[in-house]
Design a protein around this motif. Sequence first.
Motif, short mmCIF file in Angstrom:
data_model
loop_
_atom_site.label_atom_id
_atom_site.label_comp_id
_atom_site.label_asym_id
_atom_site.label_seq_id
_atom_site.Cartn_x
_atom_site.Cartn_y
_atom_site.Cartn_z
N PRO A 210 0.83 -1.21 0.00
CA PRO A 210 0.00 0.00 0.00
C PRO A 210 0.87 1.26 0.00
N LYS A 211 0.42 2.30 -0.67
CA LYS A 211 1.19 3.53 -0.76
C LYS A 211 0.24 4.72 -0.83
N SER A 212 0.52 5.74 -0.01
CA SER A 212 -0.24 6.98 -0.09
C SER A 212 0.70 8.14 0.20
N GLU A 213 0.37 9.29 -0.35
CA GLU A 213 1.17 10.49 -0.13
C GLU A 213 0.32 11.63 0.41
N SER A 214 -0.81 11.30 1.00
CA SER A 214 -1.68 12.31 1.60
C SER A 214 -2.17 11.81 2.95
N GLU A 215 -2.67 12.72 3.76
CA GLU A 215 -3.12 12.38 5.11
C GLU A 215 -4.64 12.38 5.18
N GLY B 299 -4.03 10.95 -3.82
CA GLY B 299 -2.76 10.53 -3.26
C GLY B 299 -2.70 9.11 -2.76
N VAL B 300 -3.68 8.28 -3.12
CA VAL B 300 -3.73 6.89 -2.66
C VAL B 300 -3.54 5.97 -3.87
N VAL B 301 -2.55 5.09 -3.79
CA VAL B 301 -2.28 4.16 -4.87
C VAL B 301 -2.94 2.82 -4.55
N PRO B 302 -3.92 2.38 -5.32
CA PRO B 302 -4.57 1.09 -5.07
C PRO B 302 -3.60 -0.07 -5.27
N ILE B 303 -3.89 -1.19 -4.59
CA ILE B 303 -3.07 -2.38 -4.79
C ILE B 303 -3.53 -3.17 -6.01
N ALA B 304 -4.75 -2.89 -6.48
CA ALA B 304 -5.27 -3.57 -7.67
C ALA B 304 -6.29 -2.66 -8.34
N ILE B 305 -6.27 -2.66 -9.69
CA ILE B 305 -7.21 -1.86 -10.48
C ILE B 305 -7.65 -2.69 -11.68
N GLU B 306 -8.68 -2.22 -12.38
CA GLU B 306 -9.12 -2.91 -13.58
C GLU B 306 -8.12 -2.70 -14.72
N ARG B 307 -7.87 -3.77 -15.45
CA ARG B 307 -7.06 -3.67 -16.66
C ARG B 307 -7.87 -2.98 -17.74
N ASN B 308 -7.24 -2.09 -18.48
CA ASN B 308 -7.91 -1.37 -19.56
C ASN B 308 -7.25 -1.74 -20.89
N ASP B 309 -7.87 -2.64 -21.63
CA ASP B 309 -7.31 -3.07 -22.91
C ASP B 309 -7.87 -2.28 -24.08
N TRP B 310 -8.82 -1.40 -23.83
CA TRP B 310 -9.36 -0.57 -24.90
C TRP B 310 -8.49 0.67 -25.09
N ALA B 311 -8.28 1.41 -24.02
CA ALA B 311 -7.52 2.65 -24.12
C ALA B 311 -6.19 2.57 -23.38
N GLY B 312 -5.87 1.40 -22.84
CA GLY B 312 -4.69 1.29 -22.00
C GLY B 312 -3.44 0.81 -22.69
#
Length: 345
Positions: free
Chosen positions: A37-42, A82-95
């Motif tokens: 987990p990673k965040s840069e905000s409080e 400022g919060v980095v998720p540990i998992a997100i949806e894959r985007n194969d259309w625009a990604g």
Amino acid sequence: MSQRARRTALTLVPVLAVSVLAACSTGSTTAEDAPAPKSESEVDADAFPVTIETSFGETTIEEEPERVVALTSDADVALSLGVVPIAIERNDWAGGENGTTEWWDQALADVEGAEEPQLLDTADGIPVDEIVALEPDVVLGTNSGLTKDDVRSLEKAGVPVVGYPGLQWGTTWQESLDMVGQALGRNELADEVEADTQQVFADAREEYPELEGTSFLFSWFDATDLSQIGIYTEIDNRPRILSELGMVNPPVVEDGPDDTFYFNVSLEKAKTLEADVVLTYATSEKEAKKLEQAPLVSDIPAVQDGNFLASVDPADTAGLSAPSPIAIPFVLDRYLPQLAETIDG
């Protein structure tokens, strides 16, 4: 309509034959090997516990969630806070090949020490078991394809879920930002991000005054049946974003259904589809021209006048269908010059 079919219509019903590639999820399927987990905000003082109302009922989050799984545009929204998720949806259309969008990559690169999240394949529905294995503190899906069964299964496994407040994929970027801000305990920062994003719209309206009052049909065409046109309604985020820029929906949309994000109209009525511009998708300039010249399609008044824009790069418009504070500046910068040129003829 199946979830796969609904998502296809939501993102893009291909123009003149496009193959859809379903990618497998990448990375770990266990909590131990997932990104840290990673965040840069409080968080705000006294932010928790918080109860959020969704179309599935109330969700209560007792303390700051660190292990965040974010579906569709909520990944962007969390990152904007400022919060980095540990998992997100894959985007194969625009990604592209890496399964993430350019604006996501740019924003993630600005977070020192952030790891790439696990990518979840949702082509056949939400991978509930895979998500549960990651042991998340919360699942964010305010503008997603979550179903009632998905939510119940996740909650049964002890995972709080912040679903959408209305229809699937029908949440405004402001609503998502507010709900994600509550879920992550960053309401004050969410207010700041919203103000910054509203300024992006204000700057765009000033730079492109020709958008004001221009009517538009945001549409899609099925390669297997060019006898009809699919038209996005005010429930869909594409028309919503353009409306925020001062554009207006034509009579066919104003008089259309108010309980769905799109509807079909026979192209036998092409000559009655009055709008200043027609917007759609294509996979190449050659296919765009072929569509523009197709029988019946070419009878639409705006198409006859040359006020027709078929986007050939998915990245140009993906941030309209799944808007977020980090997608909106990117997509407006890419799409509005093309749109203004189309309006000017």
